[in-house]
Write a protein that holds these residues in place. Structure first.
Motif, PDB file in Angstrom:
ATOM      1  N   GLN A  17       6.692 -14.533  87.429  1.00 53.23           N
ATOM      2  CA  GLN A  17       7.394 -13.752  86.424  1.00 53.23           C
ATOM      3  C   GLN A  17       6.355 -12.867  85.740  1.00 53.23           C
ATOM      4  O   GLN A  17       5.168 -12.952  86.038  1.00 53.23           O
ATOM      5  N   LYS A  19       5.722 -12.233  81.951  1.00 53.95           N
ATOM      6  CA  LYS A  19       6.004 -12.421  80.532  1.00 53.95           C
ATOM      7  C   LYS A  19       4.695 -12.543  79.764  1.00 53.95           C
ATOM      8  O   LYS A  19       3.657 -12.881  80.340  1.00 53.95           O
ATOM      9  N   THR A  44      10.866 -14.024  90.591  1.00 54.79           N
ATOM     10  CA  THR A  44      12.089 -14.333  89.844  1.00 54.79           C
ATOM     11  C   THR A  44      12.703 -13.112  89.172  1.00 54.79           C
ATOM     12  O   THR A  44      13.784 -13.213  88.587  1.00 54.79           O
ATOM     13  N   LYS A  46      11.798 -11.802  86.441  1.00 60.72           N
ATOM     14  CA  LYS A  46      11.865 -12.069  85.005  1.00 60.72           C
ATOM     15  C   LYS A  46      10.730 -11.345  84.292  1.00 60.72           C
ATOM     16  O   LYS A  46       9.552 -11.537  84.625  1.00 60.72           O
TER      17      LYS A  46
END
Length: 381
Positions: A17, A19, A44, A46
């Motif tokens: 991901q 983040k 993912t 994300k």
């Protein structure tokens, strides 16, 4: 600073991901300093606001626009594992069938088996790389340990971010070829850190700072909360403890702080896109972890001129703080030792000045001027 030209190399970095976190900041620093075509694939799909820091020159692979992947992700919410395996297989097939990505060198930039598999099998016949950002001992704790070891043995180059990590990797996966392992410290985006650290904050009180993802797999918030709770009342009255970050165990840590009746003194700031403005104004930065890779936040503290306290965890901490010469080291899980370290750091100005001075010199090892030639050599092999 002039970018390093990689002679028309095409690199695709694969993450689980994207983040807010140290690994993401390292990727951004690498992308900002390399002159070549760079793509980013998140297994993912994300992201959070950290995506705004990705250079515009980086192409984010829109793999999850495919309807069947969206459908599989929906099923995966209710039936984990099997749909996820199909997702990985679909992503690998997509990459192998798309002629464009066949010309890219794939670099695993995450600690998950999914990103490792996609980077190994989705990259065609080009060389395969994996960049370690964690303690390799955690491989043996995974239910996919055997698969980790099989795939790592297929990698052409494994980049370790400190010498301690490389040694552990060789112990965890015997038989790795020495020539396939290399040590390259994390590159720090000095210009960005120095530009953002002086941004003002709307906070007037003195504070102790920890910046971390709220995840008990590697972080140890309980020891820090206990250590702060045990401080002399005069120190708690003059210094608050600020916790910056987000993560799956945030509520649990908040409950623990509430149980200690410290909600007035221990402040949860939340996610912060510019951590440097908080680091530079802290009285001390604390890293309370059970395990690490090469903790970016410690390096950022040294660059910002903030003295640091860290648990003596594997890996990277001893190399960053030069075995305690550039910051204080305390045993893992020892709240009394951490409390004594906090007391000394907050009251001994001579000690603080010594750590700040030596720490800034130590941090020069992570300057782009030191790291970029090694990255250039890595990809030109």
């Amino acid at each position: 600073m002039q970018k390093v030209n990689l002679n028309n190399k095409k690199l695709c970095f694969v993450t689980f991901q994207f983040k807010t976190g140290g690994v993401e900041r390292i990727f951004t620093a690498i992308a900002n300093n390399l002159d070549c075509e760079i793509a980013l694939l998140t297994v993912t799909n994300k992201y959070d606001s950290m995506v705004e820091n990705i250079p515009s020159s980086v192409e984010i692979i829109p793999i999850h626009k495919n309807w069947w992947l969206r459908f599989l992700w929906h099923i995966n919410t209710y039936i984990p594992i099997l749909p996820f395996l199909l997702i990985l297989l679909s992503e690998i097939i997509y990459l192998r069938l798309n002629k464009k990505w066949k010309h890219y060198t794939f670099v695993n930039f995450s600690d998950t088996i999914s990103s490792l598999a996609v980077s190994c099998f989705g990259g065609g016949k080009k060389k395969r790389y994996s960049w370690l950002h964690y303690n390799p001992k955690t491989i043996n704790q995974s239910r996919f340990a055997a698969f980790y070891k099989i795939i790592y043995r297929k990698m052409d180059k494994i980049v370790c971010i400190c010498h301690e990590q490389k040694k552990i990797m060789q112990e965890v996966i015997p038989g790795l070829k020495e020539e396939n392992l290399t040590v390259i410290y994390n590159i720090m985006d000095y210009d960005k850190i120095l530009a953002l650290k002086d941004v003002p904050i709307d906070y007037k009180k003195k504070y102790i700072l920890m910046i971390a993802r709220f995840d008990f797999r590697s972080k140890d918030f309980y020891t820090l909360v206990d250590a702060y709770h045990n401080l002399d009342e005069s120190l708690k009255n003059s210094h608050q403890l600020l916790l910056i970050g987000d993560g799956p165990d945030l509520d649990t840590v908040q409950d623990y702080v509430k149980m200690h009746n410290e909600l007035d003194n221990i402040i949860f700031v939340g996610k912060e896109d510019n951590p440097y403005k908080w680091i530079s104004k802290a009285e001390t930065l604390v890293l309370s972890s059970r395990t690490e890779g090469l903790p970016t936040v410690l390096l950022e503290a040294l660059i910002c001129g903030t003295p640091a306290i860290s648990t003596l965890c594997e890996t990277g901490v001893k190399e960053i703080l030069n075995n305690g010469k550039c910051g204080m080291l305390v045993p893992i899980g020892d709240a009394d030792s951490m409390s004594r370290a906090l007391t000394r750091m907050l009251t001994d100005n001579e000690l603080r000045y010594n750590f700040i001075t030596k720490g800034y010199i130590q941090a020069q090892q992570f300057h782009p001027n030191q790291i970029l030639p090694k990255i250039k050599q890595l990809f030109e092999i």
